[in-house]
Design a protein around this motif. Structure first.
Motif, PDB file in Angstrom:
ATOM      1  N   ASP A  64       0.832  -1.204   0.000  1.00  0.00           N
ATOM      2  CA  ASP A  64       0.000   0.000   0.000  1.00  0.00           C
ATOM      3  C   ASP A  64       0.866   1.254   0.000  1.00  0.00           C
ATOM      4  O   ASP A  64       0.580   2.232  -0.702  1.00  0.00           O
ATOM      5  N   VAL A  65       1.936   1.233   0.799  1.00  0.00           N
ATOM      6  CA  VAL A  65       2.817   2.399   0.902  1.00  0.00           C
ATOM      7  C   VAL A  65       3.503   2.673  -0.428  1.00  0.00           C
ATOM      8  O   VAL A  65       3.512   3.810  -0.922  1.00  0.00           O
ATOM      9  N   GLU A  66       4.084   1.642  -1.030  1.00  0.00           N
ATOM     10  CA  GLU A  66       4.811   1.865  -2.281  1.00  0.00           C
ATOM     11  C   GLU A  66       3.863   2.315  -3.387  1.00  0.00           C
ATOM     12  O   GLU A  66       4.239   3.126  -4.249  1.00  0.00           O
ATOM     13  N   ALA A  67       2.614   1.825  -3.370  1.00  0.00           N
ATOM     14  CA  ALA A  67       1.639   2.265  -4.370  1.00  0.00           C
ATOM     15  C   ALA A  67       1.282   3.734  -4.166  1.00  0.00           C
ATOM     16  O   ALA A  67       1.143   4.489  -5.138  1.00  0.00           O
ATOM     17  N   ALA A  68       1.129   4.157  -2.905  1.00  0.00           N
ATOM     18  CA  ALA A  68       0.820   5.560  -2.616  1.00  0.00           C
ATOM     19  C   ALA A  68       1.969   6.467  -3.041  1.00  0.00           C
ATOM     20  O   ALA A  68       1.755   7.544  -3.613  1.00  0.00           O
ATOM     21  N   PRO A  77       5.096   1.146  -9.300  1.00  0.00           N
ATOM     22  CA  PRO A  77       5.188   0.609  -7.940  1.00  0.00           C
ATOM     23  C   PRO A  77       6.596   0.137  -7.596  1.00  0.00           C
ATOM     24  O   PRO A  77       7.047   0.300  -6.460  1.00  0.00           O
ATOM     25  N   GLU A  78       7.296  -0.456  -8.575  1.00  0.00           N
ATOM     26  CA  GLU A  78       8.661  -0.907  -8.315  1.00  0.00           C
ATOM     27  C   GLU A  78       9.556   0.262  -7.930  1.00  0.00           C
ATOM     28  O   GLU A  78      10.328   0.194  -6.971  1.00  0.00           O
ATOM     29  N   ARG A  79       9.428   1.341  -8.685  1.00  0.00           N
ATOM     30  CA  ARG A  79      10.212   2.536  -8.377  1.00  0.00           C
ATOM     31  C   ARG A  79       9.788   3.112  -7.026  1.00  0.00           C
ATOM     32  O   ARG A  79      10.627   3.554  -6.233  1.00  0.00           O
ATOM     33  N   GLY A  80       8.484   3.085  -6.755  1.00  0.00           N
ATOM     34  CA  GLY A  80       7.999   3.565  -5.468  1.00  0.00           C
ATOM     35  C   GLY A  80       8.578   2.779  -4.310  1.00  0.00           C
ATOM     36  O   GLY A  80       8.939   3.333  -3.271  1.00  0.00           O
ATOM     37  N   ALA A  86      14.911   3.616  -0.009  1.00  0.00           N
ATOM     38  CA  ALA A  86      16.043   4.545   0.027  1.00  0.00           C
ATOM     39  C   ALA A  86      15.866   5.585   1.125  1.00  0.00           C
ATOM     40  O   ALA A  86      16.818   5.924   1.843  1.00  0.00           O
ATOM     41  N   VAL A  87      14.642   6.104   1.275  1.00  0.00           N
ATOM     42  CA  VAL A  87      14.391   7.098   2.322  1.00  0.00           C
ATOM     43  C   VAL A  87      14.583   6.472   3.699  1.00  0.00           C
ATOM     44  O   VAL A  87      15.192   7.079   4.594  1.00  0.00           O
ATOM     45  N   SER A 126      10.959  -1.871 -13.739  1.00  0.00           N
ATOM     46  CA  SER A 126       9.909  -1.040 -14.314  1.00  0.00           C
ATOM     47  C   SER A 126      10.160   0.434 -14.051  1.00  0.00           C
ATOM     48  O   SER A 126       9.231   1.220 -13.936  1.00  0.00           O
ATOM     49  N   HIS A 127      11.437   0.818 -13.962  1.00  0.00           N
ATOM     50  CA  HIS A 127      11.763   2.219 -13.726  1.00  0.00           C
ATOM     51  C   HIS A 127      11.275   3.091 -14.876  1.00  0.00           C
ATOM     52  O   HIS A 127      10.944   4.254 -14.695  1.00  0.00           O
ATOM     53  N   ARG A 128      11.218   2.547 -16.084  1.00  0.00           N
ATOM     54  CA  ARG A 128      10.838   3.351 -17.236  1.00  0.00           C
ATOM     55  C   ARG A 128       9.338   3.604 -17.224  1.00  0.00           C
ATOM     56  O   ARG A 128       8.544   2.689 -17.396  1.00  0.00           O
TER      57      ARG A 128
END
Length: 232
Positions: A64-68, A77-80, A86-87, A126-128
């Motif tokens: 849920d967090v990464e999607a938000a 979502p992968e980038r999220g 990282a944070v 899926s960074h792109r």
């Protein structure tokens, strides 16, 4: 901020600030009011505001967090996930005590999912953003929980908004502008007493992440232009 730039491998301080704001706001939505106040009190004032005004406390897992985070940053979502990791890693380096207490306050499902995987954010498959992430029925359902009045599955999502006749055209025009700006498209059908928006990535034949991003923007436009509207 510098630690976030270094860990996330970002070149732009403004981007690092946006990432930090998105992540702390998403994490705040995993905490009760007392937890939010605690976190806001431990962060510098620029980040304290987004923590207090993050929205409903309805994020229950790391997914849920990464999607938000992904929706707020208009990424995948992968980038999220990697930016969130990282944070948290940057926070551990700069303030280990704060990071440890935050992990203790977050739901276990959030902490377990967001454990750093060791892969650079730049290497996420899926960074792109030009390659949309196709969503499963479960992923669509999870995304819809954070939207207003939307329903559907991986084959398409829709929302019907009831509003005065004189607000329909301004609403539709604004939604179409938002869709063009996102290189997306919303199917619009005027119905009795309102309008229905349907979203689907036609070239993929299914709902993708950008469709959920556009749905979120439509919710914001409805609130601004349509006087809030009402789900049909």
């Amino acid at each position: 901020m510098t630690a976030v730039e270094d860990v996330a491998e970002l070149d732009d301080p403004d981007e690092a600030k946006a990432v930090l704001t998105a992540v702390v706001a998403a994490l705040a939505r995993c905490l009760p009011d007392t937890g939010r106040e605690w976190l806001a009190g431990r962060l510098p004032s620029p980040e304290a505001g987004p923590v207090r005004d993050a929205g409903p406390a309805n994020l229950e897992s790391g997914t849920d967090v990464e999607a938000a985070v992904a929706r707020r940053l208009r990424t995948t979502p992968e980038r999220g996930r990697y930016l969130t990791q990282a944070v948290l890693t940057a926070l551990t380096r700069t303030d280990p005590a704060l990071a440890e207490e935050l992990r203790g306050r977050l739901p276990r499902a959030v902490v377990e999912t967001l454990r750093p995987a060791g892969e650079s954010p730049r290497d996420a498959a899926s960074h792109r953003p030009e390659v949309p992430t196709r969503l499963t029925d479960e992923e669509v359902a999870r995304g819809l929980r954070h939207l207003t009045g939307w329903s559907g599955d991986r084959h398409g999502i829709e929302r019907t908004v009831e509003l005065p006749a004189d607000r329909i055209t301004p609403l539709v025009e604004r939604v179409q502008r938002e869709a063009r700006a996102m290189n997306d498209h919303a199917h619009v059908e005027q119905v009795d007493g309102g309008v229905t928006f349907r979203l689907l990535t036609t070239r993929e034949g299914v709902v993708t992440e950008p469709d959920l991003w556009l749905a979120e923007r439509i919710d914001e436009v409805v609130a601004a232009v349509g006087s809030g509207g009402r789900p049909g």
